[in-house]
Motif scaffolding. Sequence first.
Motif, PDB file in Angstrom:
ATOM      1  N   ALA A   1       0.733  -1.351  -0.038  1.00  0.00           N
ATOM      2  CA  ALA A   1       0.011  -0.141  -0.017  1.00  0.00           C
ATOM      3  C   ALA A   1       0.922   1.432   0.055  1.00  0.00           C
ATOM      4  O   ALA A   1       0.378   2.196  -0.740  1.00  0.00           O
ATOM      5  CB  ALA A   1      -0.879   0.049   1.082  1.00  0.00           C
ATOM      6  N   GLU A   2       1.977   1.208   0.693  1.00  0.00           N
ATOM      7  CA  GLU A   2       3.076   2.232   0.598  1.00  0.00           C
ATOM      8  C   GLU A   2       3.783   2.257  -0.650  1.00  0.00           C
ATOM      9  O   GLU A   2       3.902   3.448  -1.163  1.00  0.00           O
ATOM     10  CB  GLU A   2       3.907   2.181   1.699  1.00  0.00           C
ATOM     11  N   LYS A   3       4.214   1.160  -1.176  1.00  0.00           N
ATOM     12  CA  LYS A   3       5.306   1.139  -2.140  1.00  0.00           C
ATOM     13  C   LYS A   3       4.533   1.175  -3.629  1.00  0.00           C
ATOM     14  O   LYS A   3       5.148   2.017  -4.445  1.00  0.00           O
ATOM     15  CB  LYS A   3       5.964  -0.082  -2.223  1.00  0.00           C
ATOM     16  N   CYS A   4       3.413   0.495  -3.729  1.00  0.00           N
ATOM     17  CA  CYS A   4       2.582   0.710  -5.054  1.00  0.00           C
ATOM     18  C   CYS A   4       1.275   0.599  -4.620  1.00  0.00           C
ATOM     19  O   CYS A   4       0.320  -0.188  -4.983  1.00  0.00           O
ATOM     20  CB  CYS A   4       2.861  -1.038  -5.606  1.00  0.00           C
ATOM     21  N   PRO A   5       0.523   1.960  -4.564  1.00  0.00           N
ATOM     22  CA  PRO A   5      -0.667   2.248  -3.979  1.00  0.00           C
ATOM     23  C   PRO A   5      -1.582   2.051  -5.072  1.00  0.00           C
ATOM     24  O   PRO A   5      -2.945   1.989  -4.682  1.00  0.00           O
ATOM     25  CB  PRO A   5      -0.608   3.632  -3.493  1.00  0.00           C
ATOM     26  N   ASN A   6      -1.231   1.909  -6.383  1.00  0.00           N
ATOM     27  CA  ASN A   6      -2.207   2.246  -7.484  1.00  0.00           C
ATOM     28  C   ASN A   6      -2.518   1.160  -8.224  1.00  0.00           C
ATOM     29  O   ASN A   6      -3.300   1.043  -9.071  1.00  0.00           O
ATOM     30  CB  ASN A   6      -2.027   3.454  -8.041  1.00  0.00           C
ATOM     31  N   PHE A   7      -2.017   0.040  -8.027  1.00  0.00           N
ATOM     32  CA  PHE A   7      -2.235  -1.094  -9.108  1.00  0.00           C
ATOM     33  C   PHE A   7      -3.422  -1.791  -9.037  1.00  0.00           C
ATOM     34  O   PHE A   7      -4.286  -1.648  -7.772  1.00  0.00           O
ATOM     35  CB  PHE A   7      -1.045  -2.091  -8.971  1.00  0.00           C
ATOM     36  N   ARG A   8      -3.941  -2.452 -10.106  1.00  0.00           N
ATOM     37  CA  ARG A   8      -5.232  -2.830 -10.218  1.00  0.00           C
ATOM     38  C   ARG A   8      -5.112  -4.442 -10.045  1.00  0.00           C
ATOM     39  O   ARG A   8      -6.107  -5.140  -9.686  1.00  0.00           O
ATOM     40  CB  ARG A   8      -5.878  -2.821 -11.476  1.00  0.00           C
ATOM     41  N   HIS A   9      -3.956  -5.342 -10.372  1.00  0.00           N
ATOM     42  CA  HIS A   9      -3.752  -6.695 -10.767  1.00  0.00           C
ATOM     43  C   HIS A   9      -2.674  -6.997  -9.710  1.00  0.00           C
ATOM     44  O   HIS A   9      -1.654  -6.639 -10.014  1.00  0.00           O
ATOM     45  CB  HIS A   9      -3.853  -6.916 -11.988  1.00  0.00           C
ATOM     46  N   LEU A  10      -2.950  -7.903  -9.063  1.00  0.00           N
ATOM     47  CA  LEU A  10      -1.713  -8.376  -8.235  1.00  0.00           C
ATOM     48  C   LEU A  10      -1.603  -9.990  -8.592  1.00  0.00           C
ATOM     49  O   LEU A  10      -2.764 -10.638  -7.994  1.00  0.00           O
ATOM     50  CB  LEU A  10      -1.810  -8.157  -6.588  1.00  0.00           C
ATOM     51  N   ASN A  11      -0.378 -10.576  -8.842  1.00  0.00           N
ATOM     52  CA  ASN A  11      -0.080 -11.878  -8.603  1.00  0.00           C
ATOM     53  C   ASN A  11       0.821 -12.422  -7.675  1.00  0.00           C
ATOM     54  O   ASN A  11       1.937 -12.034  -7.774  1.00  0.00           O
ATOM     55  CB  ASN A  11       0.346 -12.056 -10.123  1.00  0.00           C
ATOM     56  N   LEU A  12       0.333 -13.106  -6.749  1.00  0.00           N
ATOM     57  CA  LEU A  12       0.989 -13.620  -5.674  1.00  0.00           C
ATOM     58  C   LEU A  12       1.008 -15.147  -5.838  1.00  0.00           C
ATOM     59  O   LEU A  12       1.161 -15.983  -4.841  1.00  0.00           O
ATOM     60  CB  LEU A  12       0.445 -13.518  -4.198  1.00  0.00           C
ATOM     61  N   SER A  13       1.011 -15.962  -7.035  1.00  0.00           N
ATOM     62  CA  SER A  13       1.078 -17.344  -7.144  1.00  0.00           C
ATOM     63  C   SER A  13       1.962 -18.014  -6.549  1.00  0.00           C
ATOM     64  O   SER A  13       3.271 -17.251  -6.909  1.00  0.00           O
ATOM     65  CB  SER A  13       0.758 -17.781  -8.401  1.00  0.00           C
ATOM     66  N   GLY A  14       1.948 -19.153  -6.173  1.00  0.00           N
ATOM     67  CA  GLY A  14       3.108 -19.813  -5.881  1.00  0.00           C
ATOM     68  C   GLY A  14       3.719 -19.275  -4.458  1.00  0.00           C
ATOM     69  O   GLY A  14       4.824 -19.740  -3.917  1.00  0.00           O
ATOM     70  N   LYS A  15       3.270 -18.634  -3.729  1.00  0.00           N
ATOM     71  CA  LYS A  15       3.489 -18.033  -2.336  1.00  0.00           C
ATOM     72  C   LYS A  15       2.788 -18.978  -1.257  1.00  0.00           C
ATOM     73  O   LYS A  15       1.776 -19.464  -1.494  1.00  0.00           O
ATOM     74  CB  LYS A  15       2.778 -16.566  -2.136  1.00  0.00           C
ATOM     75  N   LYS A  16       3.485 -19.214  -0.292  1.00  0.00           N
ATOM     76  CA  LYS A  16       2.954 -19.961   0.694  1.00  0.00           C
ATOM     77  C   LYS A  16       2.185 -19.343   1.785  1.00  0.00           C
ATOM     78  O   LYS A  16       2.344 -19.257   2.968  1.00  0.00           O
ATOM     79  CB  LYS A  16       4.149 -20.671   1.410  1.00  0.00           C
ATOM     80  N   ILE A  17       1.147 -18.526   1.365  1.00  0.00           N
ATOM     81  CA  ILE A  17       0.030 -18.192   1.966  1.00  0.00           C
ATOM     82  C   ILE A  17      -0.915 -18.807   2.795  1.00  0.00           C
ATOM     83  O   ILE A  17      -1.654 -19.711   1.800  1.00  0.00           O
ATOM     84  CB  ILE A  17      -0.776 -16.982   0.998  1.00  0.00           C
TER      85      ILE A  17
END
Length: 111
Positions: free
Chosen positions: A64-80
């Motif tokens: 939110a601080e570094k990249c506040p304006n993006f619309r699409h985020l890919n976190l695939s492959g993360k151990k969430i």
Amino acid sequence: MLKNSFFRSYKGKIEGFTDDFGELEFLSTINVGLTSVANLPKLHKPKTLELSDNRFSGGLEMLAEKCPNFRHLNLSGKKIKDLCTIRPLNKLQNLKSLEIFNGEVTSLNNY
């Protein structure tokens, strides 16, 4: 547009990736060895951010601080593993799509 073939990682940071790239609209850092979202420069215009298959865990509140304006985020492959991990993404007012393919959180009830 910058894709992961442009980047090299050294000690979990992307070499040569500075605030000079703040006007990017598409950033792909798939599997570049990024160990912390805090290592990203501040990006004002990205519409798409691909962070899949990197080694960082947590720290999503920094997006939110570094990249506040993006619309699409890919976190695939993360151990969430749980929804608490992605809760900081609620601060991203422009986020329209979130991809978490192969994340453990996708197998939870009520996901």
